[in-house]
Design an enzyme around this catalytic site. Structure first.
Site, PDB file in Angstrom:
ATOM      1  N   ASP A 148       0.837  -1.011  -0.041  1.00  0.00           N
ATOM      2  CA  ASP A 148       0.062  -0.347   0.020  1.00  0.00           C
ATOM      3  C   ASP A 148       0.796   1.158   0.091  1.00  0.00           C
ATOM      4  O   ASP A 148       2.028   0.994   0.178  1.00  0.00           O
ATOM      5  CB  ASP A 148      -0.912   0.181   1.222  1.00  0.00           C
ATOM      6  N   TYR A 180       3.085   4.642   0.807  1.00  0.00           N
ATOM      7  CA  TYR A 180       3.910   5.146   1.939  1.00  0.00           C
ATOM      8  C   TYR A 180       2.786   6.011   2.688  1.00  0.00           C
ATOM      9  O   TYR A 180       1.960   6.889   2.314  1.00  0.00           O
ATOM     10  CB  TYR A 180       4.902   6.123   1.416  1.00  0.00           C
ATOM     11  N   PHE A 194       6.050   2.397  -4.653  1.00  0.00           N
ATOM     12  CA  PHE A 194       7.633   2.458  -4.081  1.00  0.00           C
ATOM     13  C   PHE A 194       8.222   3.716  -4.649  1.00  0.00           C
ATOM     14  O   PHE A 194       9.241   4.224  -4.122  1.00  0.00           O
ATOM     15  CB  PHE A 194       8.576   1.465  -4.959  1.00  0.00           C
ATOM     16  N   HIS A 212       9.933  -9.155  -0.213  1.00  0.00           N
ATOM     17  CA  HIS A 212       9.879  -7.626  -0.196  1.00  0.00           C
ATOM     18  C   HIS A 212      11.108  -7.019   0.001  1.00  0.00           C
ATOM     19  O   HIS A 212      12.042  -7.481   0.583  1.00  0.00           O
ATOM     20  CB  HIS A 212       8.858  -7.195   0.974  1.00  0.00           C
TER      21      HIS A 212
END
Length: 235
Positions: A72, A74, A85, A196
């Site tokens: 999801d 930041y 990202f 991740h």
């Protein structure tokens, strides 16, 4: 800046995505999600990013070459810009993004870019999509299971059905929940999975992100399919 309106009609998307997105907002799930977002805004919640569908604005459906799935957005002020990202040019790259740049350099030799904006990737055909598209300040996963996942499943299915070659980069458990939407054996698609890039998991087994070499693997495979693609960010 945070989300000011829960009116989906104010969120720009490329024309190629419009039928899919419109159908979602007219569905029961879409109406419930709109009501949820509106209620949170009225209660004073600071919701990021201001443009949740930005990935669909800059990467047309028929131009998608890579799908890079995040979790999801930041949840810090000013960080999220609607691209997984990625952060605006003036923001310091967060730890996960710094690890992405480290792996990019180790894998391809490209120097880390001057900023944390991944917009050049989006414009080159990298669909920078999160599994959930909004979040509240300081509350990670606060908008999970409110309906966004239905839309992002539909987006991924639409890409998987396209005839063009596409690489799916599935980093982390949340991204890998989308396997069912991709249909793993779809012809002309490459699936690459790893942990991740977060510092908490980037070095863990059995599939560490650091050293996965997904960037070079994706570029090589696309080249073999006749697609001219590169990962350079600073143009």
């Amino acid at each position: 800046m945070s989300l000011q309106s829960a009116s989906p009609g104010e969120w720009a998307v490329h024309a190629s995505w419009q039928p899919l997105v419109s159908a979602f907002w007219q569905s029961q799930t879409g109406l419930q999600l709109t009501a949820f977002l509106d209620a949170r805004i009225r209660h004073g919640a600071r919701i990021y990013p201001p443009q949740p569908l930005r990935a669909l604005e800059f990467t047309p459906l028929n131009k998608v070459r890579v799908v890079l799935l995040g979790q999801d957005p930041y949840h810090g002020p000013g960080q999220a810009e609607g691209l997984s990202f990625s952060v605006p040019k003036h923001m310091t790259p967060p730890p996960s993004l710094r690890n992405i740049f480290k792996e990019l350099q180790a894998d391809t030799g490209l120097q880390p870019p001057m900023s944390g904006s991944l917009m050049p990737w989006a414009e080159r055909g990298v669909l920078l999509l999160n599994t959930c598209l909004t979040v509240e300040e300081g509350l990670p996963a606060s908008h999970a299971k409110q309906g966004w996942e239905v839309l992002t499943d539909a987006i991924i299915r639409a890409v998987a059905k396209q005839h063009q070659p596409v690489v799916f980069l599935l980093w982390g458990a949340h991204a890998q929940t989308k396997l069912a939407s991709i249909h793993e054996r779809v012809s002309g698609k490459l699936l690459l999975m790893a942990n991740h890039p977060s510092p908490l998991s980037a070095l863990r087994g059995p599939a560490p992100f650091m050293g996965c070499r997904h960037f070079s693997k994706a570029q090589k495979w696309l080249s073999e399919q006749g697609v001219d693609f590169h990962w350079k960010l600073d143009e």
